[in-house]
Design an enzyme around this catalytic site. Structure first.
Site, short mmCIF file in Angstrom:
data_model
loop_
_atom_site.label_atom_id
_atom_site.label_comp_id
_atom_site.label_asym_id
_atom_site.label_seq_id
_atom_site.Cartn_x
_atom_site.Cartn_y
_atom_site.Cartn_z
N LYS A 125 0.94 -1.05 0.05
CA LYS A 125 -0.17 -0.02 0.04
C LYS A 125 0.73 1.20 -0.16
O LYS A 125 0.46 2.51 0.20
CB LYS A 125 -0.75 0.00 1.31
CG LYS A 125 -1.91 -1.25 1.07
CD LYS A 125 -2.98 -0.94 2.27
CE LYS A 125 -3.94 -1.98 2.81
NZ LYS A 125 -4.65 -2.16 1.50
N ASP A 178 10.13 1.92 11.89
CA ASP A 178 8.87 0.89 12.13
C ASP A 178 8.65 1.29 13.55
O ASP A 178 7.56 1.15 13.95
CB ASP A 178 9.48 -0.61 12.02
CG ASP A 178 9.27 -1.06 10.40
OD1 ASP A 178 8.41 -0.41 9.81
OD2 ASP A 178 9.91 -2.09 10.28
N LYS A 234 15.14 -6.24 4.83
CA LYS A 234 15.55 -5.01 5.93
C LYS A 234 16.97 -5.02 6.48
O LYS A 234 17.66 -4.22 6.69
CB LYS A 234 14.57 -4.98 6.83
CG LYS A 234 13.15 -4.77 6.56
CD LYS A 234 12.18 -4.41 7.54
CE LYS A 234 10.79 -3.82 6.95
NZ LYS A 234 9.87 -3.83 8.22
P1 NAP Z 1 10.14 -12.54 10.00
O1 NAP Z 1 11.37 -12.09 10.33
O2 NAP Z 1 9.83 -13.65 9.00
O3 NAP Z 1 9.59 -13.16 11.37
C1 NAP Z 1 8.61 -13.92 11.70
C2 NAP Z 1 8.13 -14.17 12.83
O4 NAP Z 1 6.86 -14.60 13.25
C3 NAP Z 1 9.11 -15.13 13.75
O5 NAP Z 1 9.39 -14.66 15.19
C4 NAP Z 1 8.34 -16.20 13.76
O6 NAP Z 1 8.80 -17.29 14.88
C5 NAP Z 1 6.96 -15.89 13.85
N1 NAP Z 1 6.12 -17.06 13.50
C6 NAP Z 1 5.76 -17.32 12.12
N2 NAP Z 1 5.03 -18.25 11.89
C7 NAP Z 1 4.48 -18.24 13.31
C8 NAP Z 1 3.41 -19.11 13.93
N3 NAP Z 1 2.58 -19.80 12.99
N4 NAP Z 1 3.18 -19.00 15.18
C9 NAP Z 1 4.05 -18.24 16.09
N5 NAP Z 1 4.82 -17.46 15.49
C10 NAP Z 1 5.01 -17.52 14.15
O7 NAP Z 1 8.79 -11.48 9.60
P2 NAP Z 1 8.84 -10.09 10.28
O8 NAP Z 1 9.59 -9.09 9.27
O9 NAP Z 1 9.08 -10.09 11.73
O10 NAP Z 1 7.35 -9.53 10.00
C11 NAP Z 1 6.19 -10.02 10.83
C12 NAP Z 1 4.93 -9.52 10.60
O11 NAP Z 1 4.77 -8.26 10.66
C13 NAP Z 1 4.66 -9.74 9.12
O12 NAP Z 1 3.32 -10.29 9.13
C14 NAP Z 1 4.57 -8.34 8.46
O13 NAP Z 1 3.41 -8.11 7.37
C15 NAP Z 1 4.23 -7.48 9.76
N6 NAP Z 1 4.79 -6.07 9.70
C16 NAP Z 1 3.84 -5.06 9.80
C17 NAP Z 1 4.31 -3.80 9.77
C18 NAP Z 1 3.19 -2.86 9.52
O14 NAP Z 1 3.71 -1.41 9.46
N7 NAP Z 1 2.00 -2.66 10.17
C19 NAP Z 1 5.82 -3.33 9.72
C20 NAP Z 1 6.68 -4.38 9.90
C21 NAP Z 1 6.07 -5.71 9.77
P3 NAP Z 1 10.06 -18.29 14.77
O15 NAP Z 1 11.17 -17.60 15.04
O16 NAP Z 1 9.88 -19.28 15.87
O17 NAP Z 1 10.08 -19.04 13.46
#
Ligand code: NAP
Length: 264
Positions: free
Chosen positions: A16, A101, A66
């Site tokens: 977006k 963020d 990132k």
């Molecule tokens: P990432 O680096 O891939 O990390 C994923 C995290 O989610 C890890 O801690 C992982 O745990 C956990 N996880 C994945 N599947 C899971 C499940 N089924 N149950 C429990 N934990 C689970 O991703 P990220 O960059 O941190 O992003 C995370 C989310 O935040 C994304 O969906 C993204 O769209 C959102 N986000 C939103 C914004 C916003 O502005 N609103 C900004 C940034 C990110 P493990 O380490 O145990 O695998």
């Protein structure tokens, strides 16, 4: 020619950010263009170099680049250094990186949702890029307790160990007592929720889901438990506004853009 900006990620078609920045530019009278660039996995540095060579002035960086962006920078802000991740690049003589963020989340909480993290007990679920990006800002905002829970405990411990006073926990050991529960996992994208014990979510708790644009099992569980449930659209708009400010020196109003994204 208008200054060029873009969001770079993989995948990125769903982003977006082009719409948000186009609305900011219109509202502030800034002449700029903003596009979405899908960089191939393994081709991030090349895509940044090509954008810069074609006159690009700045980039937002999203999944999964990132940390690569952080490594690419010739200089970074304190916020990016603490996060070890960059979501905003300024392409000048060198490549300067920042991370908006954390301030985006705190502004959404304290401003849009009127729940100031100052003096609050906060549970942060997840230890990936999103969680890393918001820890320092939650602490700076005055959270009195910050617990990191993650499936992979070693990642939670590694993140908690980078900041004094932070605690790491497995999900099973969590109990009630948090004022704000932030879901920074990507579980919602898979139609799943982190395995929170019953009682952690309840009346008086703000349950914040970073995923936006869909109803997730975490949001549904929060509502069922009587908690206040909010998605991450406000964080997205607030982090974008901070990037826009870094690039253009002008702070756009966020409320009208958030309102249109939610209802239009
Ligand atoms: P990432 O680096 O891939 O990390 C994923 C995290 O989610 C890890 O801690 C992982 O745990 C956990 N996880 C994945 N599947 C899971 C499940 N089924 N149950 C429990 N934990 C689970 O991703 P990220 O960059 O941190 O992003 C995370 C989310 O935040 C994304 O969906 C993204 O769209 C959102 N986000 C939103 C914004 C916003 O502005 N609103 C900004 C940034 C990110 P493990 O380490 O145990 O695998």
């Amino acid at each position: 020619m208008a200054d060029r900006y873009a969001v770079i990620g993989n995948p990125v078609a769903h982003s977006k950010s082009p719409r948000i920045h186009a609305e900011f530019a219109r509202a502030t009278g800034q002449a700029l263009s903003y596009e979405a660039i899908e960089a191939p996995l393994g081709g991030f540095a090349g895509a940044v170099a090509a954008f810069r060579a074609s006159g690009g002035k700045g980039l937002n960086v999203t999944l999964p680049f990132k940390e690569e962006a952080y490594a690419l920078c010739t200089g970074v802000s304190e916020r990016a250094r603490l996060a070890r991740a960059v979501n905003t690049l300024m392409l000048k003589e060198g490549v300067f990186g920042d991370n908006t963020d954390g301030i985006g989340l705190v502004r959404d909480l304290a401003g849009n949702l009127q729940v100031d993290p100052g003096g609050k007990r906060v549970l942060l679920m997840g230890a990936g890029g999103a969680a890393q990006g918001v820890v320092a800002a939650l602490l700076a905002a005055g959270a009195i307790e910050l617990v990191i829970a993650n499936r992979d405990m070693r990642r939670a411990q590694a993140l908690a160990g980078r900041f004094p006073g932070l605690k790491a926990s497995g999900y099973g050991a969590l109990a009630r007592g948090f004022d704000i529960v932030v879901n920074a996992t990507s579980a919602g994208l898979q139609g799943a929720a982190p395995p929170l014990p019953a009682g952690v979510l309840g009346p008086g708790v703000l349950a914040y889901e970073m995923v936006y644009g869909r109803d997730t099992p975490f949001l549904a569980a929060a509502r069922a438990a009587g908690a206040r449930a909010c998605d991450g659209l406000g964080m997205l708009v607030e982090q974008a506004a901070e990037s826009f400010f870094l690039w253009r020196g002008v702070r756009p109003a966020t409320a009208p853009v958030l309102e249109r994204l939610r209802h239009g």
